[in-house]
Write an enzyme that holds these catalytic residues in place. Structure first.
Site, PDB file in Angstrom:
ATOM      1  N   GLY A  47     -37.608   8.337   2.439  1.00 50.37           N
ATOM      2  CA  GLY A  47     -36.292   7.838   1.920  1.00 50.37           C
ATOM      3  C   GLY A  47     -36.192   8.551   0.516  1.00 50.37           C
ATOM      4  CG  ASP A 165     -51.124  12.021  -4.648  1.00 55.50           C
ATOM      5  OD1 ASP A 165     -51.960  11.317  -4.434  1.00 55.50           O
ATOM      6  OD2 ASP A 165     -50.239  12.262  -3.695  1.00 55.50           O
TER       7      ASP A 165
END
Length: 686
Positions: A47, A165
C-alpha cells in the site's frame, strides 16, 4: 515489456507498443525521470508503492532498482511518518553509498505525484531465498556471514545510522564476488533523531527486532547486533524467529540452543566460542549485549582465518518475479502464523524498509468503528465477525468475487489462484473446489434456482457449474478478452457477461442451450459490472469509460447513459424497488441515480481509495443502513441512503476489498480481496 507504474494495477506488465495499460488503462510512462524504463515489479510495498526493476537508457540499459512511494494512509500522522521514512532512505543511501556493500543512490525525484528513488541493482539472491534453496548454514558459514556484515554495521553506526530491520530478506549475496550487501535502509534512523513514537508503535520485523526497539521505539547499535544474531540463528537452525515470537514472545532467546536439534538432519554442531557469541548477541538486556560491531569482531577473529582467505561462494542470481496474477508477493512473516497476532491490532506494512506500524486498539477487527456523522441509538442487532470463528481459509491468492446462494446457506468465492470454492456457511467448511479455468477468475454468480454457478475468467471463457456435484456443465466462448462480470436474470433463463478492454461488449446467453442471444455494444472500454433489474426487463452496466448504461433487453438497445463520475465505474447495483441504482467508482465516490429521470440523487463520499463494490441491504438492517460498499482503502462502509450519510465503517484488516455480497436473507455480509484474510464473513446477530 514495459511495466505500468500505477501502484494499484493488478497486471502491470505490458507489451512495449502499448500507450495505455491493458489492465488498468492508466497511461504508461516509458521513462521515469527521463531515463529509467520500468520493466518488472520486484515487490509490492503493502500500500506504499512498489519496487521495480528498470533499465537506465543513459547507461546502455544497465539494470537499476526504482522504488515508488504511493502511500494509502488515513490521517496526517502516519502519512507524515511514511514520507519521512522514504526521504530518509534516500538521504541514508546518499550518505552511505560509498561503502561497497551498500547500494548506491542514483537518483531521487518526483513524477506524476509519486516519489521515486533509484538505486544500484544488486545482482544476487537474498539470504532467505538462499536458505530456502540450499538449507541451513554451517557454523563456518555463519562465521563468514558475521565477519562480512559486521564491518558494514561498523561503517553505518560510525555515521550515526541504525538500520533497524536486519533480517535475511534484507541481505543479498552479490553474484560477482559472493560478498554480502545490506539493503533497505527505509527503517534506518539517525542516532540524533527523535525516535520516540506513539504508544504501541514499532519499526522492524517481529522476532528479529530487539526488545528496546519493540517496546520503546528506541534503537542503538546494539539493537542492530541483536537483529544480526537473530538472523544468524534463523540461518543456522532453519527456525524463523518470527514464528517463535508469535508463539513465545522473547521466551525463545534464552533457550535458543534447543532448536539446534533439527528434524531430518540431526543436531547442528556449534562450537562453544560461536555459542557464546550468539548468547551475547541475543541478550534481551541491552546492557549485557555487545555494544559495538568491533566487540563482536574481536571475539570472532582469533577463531577464524581472515575472511580474504576464504574463497567467495558464487551464487546464481534470482530476481523475485511477480506472479502472473495480482502482482508481486512481498517478503513477510508466514500469514497463517501471524493471523493470531493481527487480532486486536491495526497494522500497516511498509516494505520500503520492512517497517511495521502496530497501533493498539481497544476493540477487535470484528467490531465496527464509531459512526462518523451521527450517534448510534440502542439496537437489537449488531454486525459481528462471529458467524464463523475465523476468516475462510483456502485460497492461495486474491479473492476477486463472492456470491451467496439464493437460500443463504452457501458462499462462492473466485480467486486469482484459478479456483472457485463453495463454502457451507453454517460450518465454515469448504464443500467443493471448482477447477477448470486457465487464468485468474474475475466473477461468479448463482442462478436463482440454486442449481448453477456461472464464472467468468481472464481466459476469456464463462463456465457453468453444477452446484450439487461441483462438475462442469458447459463452457461459453465468444468474448475476445477476459470476462469481468456475470449476472443471471431473475427468471434464471439468461446470463449477461461483460468483458475487458479489447472486447468492450456485453453478451446475453441462453442458459438452457448455451447459445449466444445477442451482443450489446456501446461502451468504449471494458465492462467490469453488469446486473439485471429486479423485474428482468433492464440491464445496467458500468464501464471503465466512466459511464453507466441502461439497456432494454427486449430490443438490445441502450435506453440512456448516466454520466458524472470522474473515474471508471467499477460496480453497479439495483435497489429492490428497481428505481434506484448505486455505482462505485475509482474516483473514490458512490453515486445514487434515479432511473426514471436519469438524475443524480446523492454522491456519497467517505472512502479514501477506489470503490470496487456496492450492494444494497434489506430495509430491516438497523439504523437505516441500506447500502454497503467495499474499497481499496481496506474498509467496508454502511450508508443511510435517505440522508446520504455514512453510518459505520467495518475495518477489514490489511488487504484491499475487491468484492462484497449480501445474503438474500440480509443476515450476512461477505468480503473478498487481498491481504492476509482474503475472505471474511460477518453475520447479523439477533
Amino acid at each position: 515489456m514495459l511495466c505500468c507504474v500505477n501502484p494499484d494495477c493488478q497486471k502491470p506488465l505490458n507489451p512495449n507498443k502499448n500507450n495505455y495499460c491493458h489492465s488498468c488503462r492508466a497511461e504508461l510512462i516509458p521513462l521515469l525521470g527521463g531515463r529509467y524504463r520500468p520493466t518488472q515489479v520486484l515487490s509490492d510495498e503493502g500500500g506504499f508503492g512498489r519496487t521495480y526493476l528498470a533499465e537506465d537508457v543513459h547507461k546502455l540499459n544497465e539494470c537499476c532498482v526504482v522504488k515508488q512511494f504511493a502511500p494509502k494512509l488515513q490521517g496526517t500522522g502516519p502519512l507524515t511518518k511514511a514520507v519521512e521514512l522514504f526521504k530518509q532512505e534516500a538521504s541514508r543511501l546518499q550518505e552511505l553509498g560509498e561503502h561497497p556493500q551498500i547500494p548506491t543512490l542514483l537518483a531521487y525525484f518526483e513524477q506524476n505525484h509519486y516519489l521515486f528513488l533509484v538505486q544500484q541493482f544488486i545482482d544476487g539472491q537474498n539470504l532467505l531465498k538462499e536458505w530456502e534453496t540450499q538449507g541451513s548454514y554451517s557454523e563456518t558459514e555463519i562465521r563468514e556471514l558475521l565477519l562480512d556484515l559486521l564491518p558494514v554495521l561498523k561503517f553505518i553506526h560510525a555515521r550515526g545510522v541504525i538500520h533497524r530491520d536486519i533480517k535475511p530478506q534484507n541481505i543479498i549475496r552479490r553474484q560477482s564476488d559472493g560478498r554480502l550487501v545490506l539493503i533497505d535502509f527505509g527503517a534506518s534512523k539517525q542516532l540524533t533523531a527523535t525516535v520516540q513514537t506513539k504508544m504501541g508503535t514499532v519499526i522492524g520485523s517481529h522476532g528479529y527486532t530487539a526488545l528496546e526497539q519493540m517496546q520503546d521505539g528506541k534503537a542503538y547499535p546494539a539493537s542492530d547486533l541483536f537483529s544480526l544474531g537473530a538472523t544468524s540463528f534463523h540461518l543456522l537452525t532453519g527456525v524463523r524467529p518470527s514464528q517463535l515470537w508469535i508463539q513465545h514472545g522473547y521466551g525463545w532467546v534464552a533457550s535458543w540452543r534447543q532448536y539446534l536439534l533439527s528434524p531430518g538432519r540431526g543436531e547442528v554442531s556449534v562450537s562453544i566460542e560461536l555459542g557464546e557469541v550468539l548468547d551475547k548477541l541475543l541478550q534481551l538486556d541491552i546492557q549485557k549485549r555487545y555494544q559495538s560491531a568491533d566487540e563482536v569482531i574481536t571475539d570472532l577473529t582469533p577463531r577464524l582465518p581472515p575472511l580474504s582467505s576464504v574463497p567467495p561462494t558464487i551464487l546464481t542470481p534470482t530476481i523475485a518475479a511477480s506472479p502472473a496474477s495480482k502482482g508481486p508477493v512481498s517478503s513477510k512473516p508466514n500469514n497463517k502464523l501471524t493471523s493470531q497476532l493481527l487480532l486486536g491490532t491495526s497494522i500497516v506494512v511498509m516494505g520500503l524498509g520492512g517497517v511495521w506500524y502496530l497501533q493498539s486498539r481497544p476493540h477487535t477487527m470484528s467490531e465496527f468503528s464509531q459512526p462518523i456523522s451521527q450517534p448510534i441509538p440502542p439496537q437489537k442487532n449488531v454486525l459481528k465477525n462471529s458467524f464463523l470463528p475465523k476468516p475462510l481459509k483456502g485460497h492461495s491468492s486474491d479473492v476477486n468475487s463472492v456470491a451467496f446462494s439464493p437460500d443463504s446457506t452457501t458462499l462462492a468465492s473466485a480467486s486469482d489462484d484459478q479456483t472457485i470454492k463453495l463454502w457451507n456457511l453454517a460450518s465454515g467448511q469448504e464443500i467443493h473446489t471448482l477447477e477448470g479455468h486457465s487464468n485468474w477468475i474475475w466473477t461468479v454468480a448463482f442462478s436463482p434456482d440454486h442449481k448453477i454457478l456461472a464464472s467468468g475468467s481472464a481466459d476469456k471463457t464463462i463456465k457453468l457449474w453444477n452446484i450439487d456435484t461441483g462438475k462442469l456443465i458447459r463452457t461459453l466462448q465468444g468474448h475476445s478478452d477476459g470476462v469481468t462480470s456475470v449476472a443471471f436474470s431473475p427468471d434464471g433463463k439468461t446470463l449477461a457477461s461483460g468483458s475487458a478492454s479489447k472486447d468492450k461488449t456485453i453478451k446475453l446467453w441462453n442458459i438452457d442451450t448455451g447459445n449466444l442471444i445477442r451482443t450489446l455494444e456501446g461502451h468504449s472500454n471494458g465492462v467490469p459490472s453488469v446486473i439485471f433489474s429486479p423485474d428482468g426487463k433492464t440491464l445496467a452496466s458500468g464501464g471503465w469509460d466512466k459511464t453507466i448504461k441502461l439497456w432494454n433487453l427486449d430490443t438490445g438497445k441502450s435506453i440512456r447513459s448516466l454520466e458524472g463520475n470522474a473515474g471508471s465505474i467499477l460496480s453497479v447495483a439495483f435497489a429492490g424497488d428497481g428505481l434506484t441504482l448505486a455505482s462505485g467508482s475509482n474516483d473514490k465516490t458512490i453515486k445514487l441515480w434515479n432511473l426514471e429521470t436519469g438524475k443524480l440523487i446523492h454522491t456519497l463520499k467517505g472512502h479514501t481509495d477506489k470503490v470496487n463494490a456496492v450492494a444494497f441491504l434489506p430495509s430491516t438492517i438497523p439504523n437505516g443502513a441500506n447500502l454497503v460498499s467495499g474499497s481499496n482503502d481496506r474498509t467496508i462502509k454502511l450508508w443511510n441512503l435517505v440522508t446520504g450519510k455514512e453510518i459505520r465503517t467495518l475495518e477489514t484488516g490489511s488487504g484491499y476489498i475487491y468484492a462484497i455480497a449480501i445474503s438474500p436473507d440480509g443476515q450476512t455480509i461477505a468480503g473478498g480481496g487481498s491481504g492476509e484474510n482474503i475472505l471474511k464473513v460477518w453475520q447479523m446477530i439477533h
